[in-house]
Design a protein around this motif. Structure first.
Motif, mmCIF file in Angstrom:
data_model
loop_
_atom_site.group_PDB
_atom_site.id
_atom_site.type_symbol
_atom_site.label_atom_id
_atom_site.label_comp_id
_atom_site.label_asym_id
_atom_site.label_seq_id
_atom_site.Cartn_x
_atom_site.Cartn_y
_atom_site.Cartn_z
ATOM 1 N N UNK A 148 0.840 -1.201 0.000
ATOM 2 C CA UNK A 148 0.000 0.000 0.000
ATOM 3 C C UNK A 148 0.873 1.249 0.000
ATOM 4 N N UNK A 149 2.081 1.142 0.589
ATOM 5 C CA UNK A 149 3.039 2.243 0.575
ATOM 6 C C UNK A 149 4.440 1.669 0.719
ATOM 7 N N UNK A 150 5.440 2.476 0.315
ATOM 8 C CA UNK A 150 6.836 2.049 0.356
ATOM 9 C C UNK A 150 7.691 3.125 1.013
ATOM 10 N N UNK A 151 8.760 2.674 1.692
ATOM 11 C CA UNK A 151 9.728 3.582 2.291
ATOM 12 C C UNK A 151 11.132 3.110 1.921
ATOM 13 N N UNK A 152 12.047 4.063 1.786
ATOM 14 C CA UNK A 152 13.431 3.727 1.450
ATOM 15 C C UNK A 152 14.168 3.232 2.683
ATOM 16 N N UNK A 153 14.926 2.152 2.529
ATOM 17 C CA UNK A 153 15.795 1.661 3.592
ATOM 18 C C UNK A 153 17.142 2.376 3.506
ATOM 19 N N UNK A 154 17.899 2.299 4.579
ATOM 20 C CA UNK A 154 19.238 2.884 4.599
ATOM 21 C C UNK A 154 20.243 1.836 4.136
ATOM 22 N N UNK A 155 21.013 2.161 3.096
ATOM 23 C CA UNK A 155 22.001 1.228 2.558
ATOM 24 C C UNK A 155 23.365 1.906 2.497
ATOM 25 N N UNK A 156 24.393 1.108 2.213
ATOM 26 C CA UNK A 156 25.710 1.667 1.897
ATOM 27 C C UNK A 156 25.691 2.005 0.408
ATOM 28 N N UNK A 157 25.266 3.224 0.098
ATOM 29 C CA UNK A 157 24.989 3.595 -1.287
ATOM 30 C C UNK A 157 26.224 3.548 -2.177
ATOM 31 N N UNK A 158 27.408 3.803 -1.610
ATOM 32 C CA UNK A 158 28.613 3.781 -2.433
ATOM 33 C C UNK A 158 29.013 2.360 -2.821
ATOM 34 N N UNK A 159 28.371 1.351 -2.228
ATOM 35 C CA UNK A 159 28.667 -0.046 -2.555
ATOM 36 C C UNK A 159 27.459 -0.739 -3.186
ATOM 37 N N UNK A 160 26.470 0.025 -3.644
ATOM 38 C CA UNK A 160 25.236 -0.569 -4.165
ATOM 39 C C UNK A 160 25.440 -1.128 -5.569
ATOM 40 N N UNK A 161 25.913 -0.319 -6.503
ATOM 41 C CA UNK A 161 26.267 -0.808 -7.833
ATOM 42 C C UNK A 161 25.118 -1.341 -8.648
ATOM 43 N N UNK A 162 23.960 -0.669 -8.615
ATOM 44 C CA UNK A 162 22.799 -1.142 -9.369
ATOM 45 C C UNK A 162 23.101 -1.191 -10.858
ATOM 46 N N UNK A 163 22.768 -2.317 -11.490
ATOM 47 C CA UNK A 163 23.003 -2.495 -12.914
ATOM 48 C C UNK A 163 22.134 -3.636 -13.413
ATOM 49 N N UNK A 164 21.242 -3.348 -14.354
ATOM 50 C CA UNK A 164 20.377 -4.401 -14.880
ATOM 51 C C UNK A 164 19.297 -4.774 -13.888
ATOM 52 N N UNK A 165 19.246 -6.046 -13.531
ATOM 53 C CA UNK A 165 18.223 -6.553 -12.614
ATOM 54 C C UNK A 165 18.899 -7.224 -11.431
ATOM 55 N N UNK A 166 18.452 -6.888 -10.222
ATOM 56 C CA UNK A 166 19.027 -7.456 -9.016
ATOM 57 C C UNK A 166 18.075 -8.409 -8.330
ATOM 58 N N UNK A 167 18.408 -8.757 -7.082
ATOM 59 C CA UNK A 167 17.609 -9.703 -6.312
ATOM 60 C C UNK A 167 17.468 -9.212 -4.879
ATOM 61 N N UNK A 168 16.333 -9.535 -4.265
ATOM 62 C CA UNK A 168 16.122 -9.280 -2.847
ATOM 63 C C UNK A 168 15.372 -10.473 -2.268
ATOM 64 N N UNK A 169 15.810 -10.944 -1.092
ATOM 65 C CA UNK A 169 15.186 -12.091 -0.446
ATOM 66 C C UNK A 169 15.168 -11.896 1.064
ATOM 67 N N UNK A 170 14.047 -12.275 1.685
ATOM 68 C CA UNK A 170 13.927 -12.301 3.140
ATOM 69 C C UNK A 170 14.303 -13.699 3.613
ATOM 70 N N UNK A 171 15.087 -13.788 4.680
ATOM 71 C CA UNK A 171 15.502 -15.092 5.187
ATOM 72 C C UNK A 171 14.291 -15.946 5.540
ATOM 73 N N UNK A 172 14.317 -17.202 5.105
ATOM 74 C CA UNK A 172 13.258 -18.142 5.466
ATOM 75 C C UNK A 172 13.297 -18.492 6.947
ATOM 76 N N UNK A 173 14.460 -18.301 7.581
ATOM 77 C CA UNK A 173 14.616 -18.668 8.987
ATOM 78 C C UNK A 173 14.276 -17.532 9.935
ATOM 79 N N UNK A 174 14.426 -16.276 9.482
ATOM 80 C CA UNK A 174 14.243 -15.125 10.367
ATOM 81 C C UNK A 174 13.948 -13.893 9.520
ATOM 82 N N UNK A 175 12.733 -13.331 9.599
ATOM 83 C CA UNK A 175 12.405 -12.170 8.764
ATOM 84 C C UNK A 175 13.179 -10.913 9.126
ATOM 85 N N UNK A 176 13.928 -10.930 10.218
ATOM 86 C CA UNK A 176 14.791 -9.791 10.529
ATOM 87 C C UNK A 176 15.972 -9.700 9.568
ATOM 88 N N UNK A 177 16.298 -10.811 8.908
ATOM 89 C CA UNK A 177 17.455 -10.860 8.002
ATOM 90 C C UNK A 177 16.965 -10.747 6.560
#
Length: 416
Positions: A124-153
């Motif tokens: 319903x809405x989105x917010x930006x997370x804090x990342x190490x932007x100088x090490x992000x290196x976005x190019x093409x298509x990336x991946x994001x996954x939540x840990x199956x063992x712990x949603x904190x990770x």
């Protein structure tokens, strides 16, 4: 039938998936191989997520074109409020990646040119997370996954090299830090997976020719080990049976974490020893597998060319049955070659319950005989021969056993 992503309605045999060039489609209950699906939304269909309430669904198309329904798919609306990376010019990734978790059904993540985006209300809405932007290196298509063992990770990124690094969060996606790069490969990765019981374990998948394909960390990205047998190979070939092909997803069996499934561009490869060795699963079609997930004790698989496949977890083998070498076979049989696919050599076995005149030959798909591997009278027992195919072109070959009145033919694949 070229699916990138798939999900299952919790508690029901109803599925939804995103297809290349053909939008997102939803099935009726218990769909058949060629019927029972209905069009939902357009565009290039990619990742999808079905909420635990059974009514809310999120679907995606190219360049972070995210939509959602709150009434089971009757109507859809844009779901990009607050999302900064959308559209081709606005930093959206072409193959839109969405991460969801059963442990917190309202929690979603996606990524884009500027970083990681987090939703706590099912898009319903989105917010930006804090990342190490100088090490992000976005190019093409990336991946994001939540840990199956712990949603904190949460894991997110595009590449692992001097231009960018995989990043991990341990506070449910509020902040991300860059992890170390593996030693034997660099560049964009093609897949990302997590462990069902250990939140510190993750898998990064690569598709570069002649280089490691699967790296595993067990310490949140501080160190990595190659599971594909390429890191220490001296001739560019895997030392443990893994093929030199693109890899898109990996699934760790929740009931037996020693069993790993790897979805590749040529089919399914299975390890029964936690990645020490791999075999080709020839009971599944030789087709690209883009996504695998477990829902309701069922494995749901998105293939790029053969539709959506499912199998009950209880039906998945957890080990290779040992073979008694000294036992005399009770019937004639032609074994599955190993490794398969192979380059340049593979081993073929056959069983004889009694002494018999044998002829084992190899043909190309045009029916031309390209090799005779065994010919003559052989004693009862299990016999093995190795075929060296270094001088032949890549492709499918047929091997045929004739032993008295017994005849059997199997397929194998040479991949160079």
């Amino acid at each position: 039938t070229q699916f990138y992503g798939v999900d299952k309605k919790p508690g029901f045999d109803v599925y939804i998936g995103g297809m290349q060039d053909n939008g997102t489609w939803r099935s009726f209950a218990n769909p058949g191989p060629s019927n029972g699906w209905i069009f939902s939304v357009g565009g290039d269909g990619f990742d999808v997520a079905w909420h635990a309430d059974g009514q809310k669904i999120v679907a995606s198309s190219q360049f972070n074109g995210i939509v959602r329904t709150t009434n089971g798919g009757i109507s859809w609306a844009s779901a990009t409020t607050g999302l900064g990376d959308t559209g081709q010019a606005g930093g959206g990734q072409f193959i839109t990646s969405i991460a969801s978790t059963d442990d917190d059904p309202d929690l979603l993540f996606t990524i884009g040119q500027s970083g990681v985006w987090r939703s706590t209300d099912f898009a319903a809405s989105w917010q930006a997370a804090t990342i190490e932007s100088d090490k992000w290196g976005a190019s093409g298509s990336g991946k994001v996954r939540i840990s199956l063992a712990d949603p904190d990770v949460v894991w997110a990124g595009y590449r692992m090299d001097s231009q960018g690094r995989l990043q991990v969060s341990t506070d449910r996606g509020l902040t991300f830090t860059a992890v170390n790069n593996p030693p034997g490969v660099s560049g964009r990765f093609s897949g990302l997976a997590t462990h069902p019981a250990d939140p510190q374990t993750a898998y990064v998948l690569f598709s570069q020719f002649g280089l490691p394909k699967i790296y595993r960390t067990t310490d949140l990205g501080q160190t990595w080990e190659d599971l594909s047998g390429f890191e220490n190979a001296t001739d560019g070939q895997s030392t443990n049976g893994f093929p030199d092909v693109a890899v898109y997803d990996l699934l760790v069996m929740p009931d037996n974490p020693n069993v790993l499934w790897a979805g590749t561009e040529i089919g399914l490869f299975v390890s029964y020893d936690n990645g020490a060795s791999w075999t080709f699963e020839d009971s599944f079609p030789a087709v690209s597998i883009w996504q695998m997930r477990v829902v309701d004790d069922e494995i749901v698989m998105a293939t790029h060319g053969r539709g959506v496949w499912t199998v009950d977890l209880a039906a998945v083998p957890t080990a290779v049955e040992p073979v008694a070498e000294a036992a005399v076979p009770v019937r004639f049989a032609l074994g599955v070659n190993y490794p398969n696919p192979f380059n340049p050599s593979t081993t073929i076995s056959f069983d004889l319950p009694r002494p018999e005149t044998v002829r084992l030959t190899v043909y190309d798909v045009a029916g031309r005989r390209v090799a005779t591997l065994a010919e003559g009278t052989y004693p009862a027992g299990t016999h093995r021969v190795t075929w060296e195919a270094g001088g032949l072109a890549s492709g499918v070959y047929l091997y045929r056993l004739e032993a008295g009145d017994f005849v059997q033919t199997r397929k194998m694949m040479l991949v160079k």
